[in-house]
Design an enzyme around this catalytic site. Structure first.
Site, PDB file in Angstrom:
ATOM      1  N   VAL A  35      44.687  38.220  32.686  1.00  0.00           N
ATOM      2  CA  VAL A  35      44.943  37.064  33.533  1.00  0.00           C
ATOM      3  C   VAL A  35      46.437  37.006  33.832  1.00  0.00           C
ATOM      4  O   VAL A  35      47.252  37.073  32.913  1.00  0.00           O
ATOM      5  CB  VAL A  35      44.506  35.770  32.806  1.00  0.00           C
ATOM      6  CG1 VAL A  35      44.731  34.556  33.696  1.00  0.00           C
ATOM      7  CG2 VAL A  35      43.052  35.857  32.383  1.00  0.00           C
ATOM      8  N   CYS A  36      46.788  36.899  35.098  1.00  0.00           N
ATOM      9  CA  CYS A  36      48.206  36.811  35.466  1.00  0.00           C
ATOM     10  C   CYS A  36      48.818  35.567  34.835  1.00  0.00           C
ATOM     11  O   CYS A  36      48.368  34.439  35.094  1.00  0.00           O
ATOM     12  CB  CYS A  36      48.363  36.741  36.975  1.00  0.00           C
ATOM     13  SG  CYS A  36      50.076  36.462  37.477  1.00  0.00           S
TER      14      CYS A  36
END
Lengths: 133, 99
Positions: free
Chosen positions: A79-80
């Site tokens: 997940v960024c």
């Protein structure tokens, strides 16, 4: 077709049809004997990592389906971190760092940077992005 | 480099389809998914625009999205499922999603 290495990037929230298409593609890729190097959740896609989503019982729970899929196949779901923080998607470490009351990232997810997407693309034959409606 | 272009926005809402058609080369493919399959509606401007793609450029549509909207596709459209989508992603050199 020879076995391919895919990196998938998902830009849309789990409530969007794009999220469903990405998941169906990922399932078909594994079923076809291909490899998924990494699945990168970017922009609104980061909401899929929240363990706090409550989906009405008569609607498909894509966030849960993603989590089950990634766990079942031991995939690398990243997940960024920048996209996640600005949307209130925090793991324990980030919740402590920014003194927020709770962490909501489900288990099986890693918050990390865009470099993880770049690195995965270098190791893959194809990058396939899913976003929009 | 042959590119598979993937559209999911309605062609009645923006100009992605037109921009995509301008950029396509003869070896490229166009996959309509989600609301982008409304471009298959006969008699519509987007349907006419699809005909302007380069001769030889293949046209695909996700069958479940076509069926969900009670549309039908002409003979020049290959209706595909997800295993075929994966196959196409390998057959083309790259996949360009119009996010």
């Amino acid at each position: 077709m020879a076995t391919m290495k895919f990196t998938l990037a998902l830009f849309s929230a789990p409530t969007s049809p794009a999220s469903r298409r990405a998941l169906r593609f990922a399932e078909a890729a594994l079923a076809g004997g291909h490899e998924i190097v990494r699945i990168f959740f970017y922009q609104e896609g980061v909401h899929g990592a929240s363990a706090n989503l409550v989906t009405p019982q008569d609607e498909p729970d894509l966030a849960r389906q993603w989590q089950d899929f990634i766990t079942a196949h031991g995939l690398d779901g990243v997940v960024c971190i920048a996209a996640a923080l600005r949307r209130g998607v925090l793991d324990g470490q980030e919740a402590r760092r920014y003194a927020r009351p709770a962490a909501n990232v489900a288990s099986g997810w890693a918050l990390s940077g865009l470099g993880q997407l770049h690195e995965a693309v270098q190791q893959s034959d194809r990058l396939v992005c899913f976003g929009g409606p | 480099m042959a590119t598979l272009h993937v559209l999911s926005h309605s062609p009645f809402a923006d100009s992605r389809l037109d921009s995509c058609l301008v950029l396509m080369s003869v070896r490229d493919g166009l996959l309509l998914s989600g609301d982008a399959v409304y471009a298959l509606q006969p008699g519509s401007a987007p349907h006419a625009a699809l005909r302007t793609r380069p001769a030889g450029a293949r046209l695909y549509a996700l069958e479940e999205d076509v069926r969900a909207r009670a549309l039908s596709a002409g003979d020049d459209v290959e209706l595909i499922d997800y295993p075929r989508f994966v196959e196409l992603a390998g057959e083309f050199d790259r996949v360009n999603s119009w996010l």
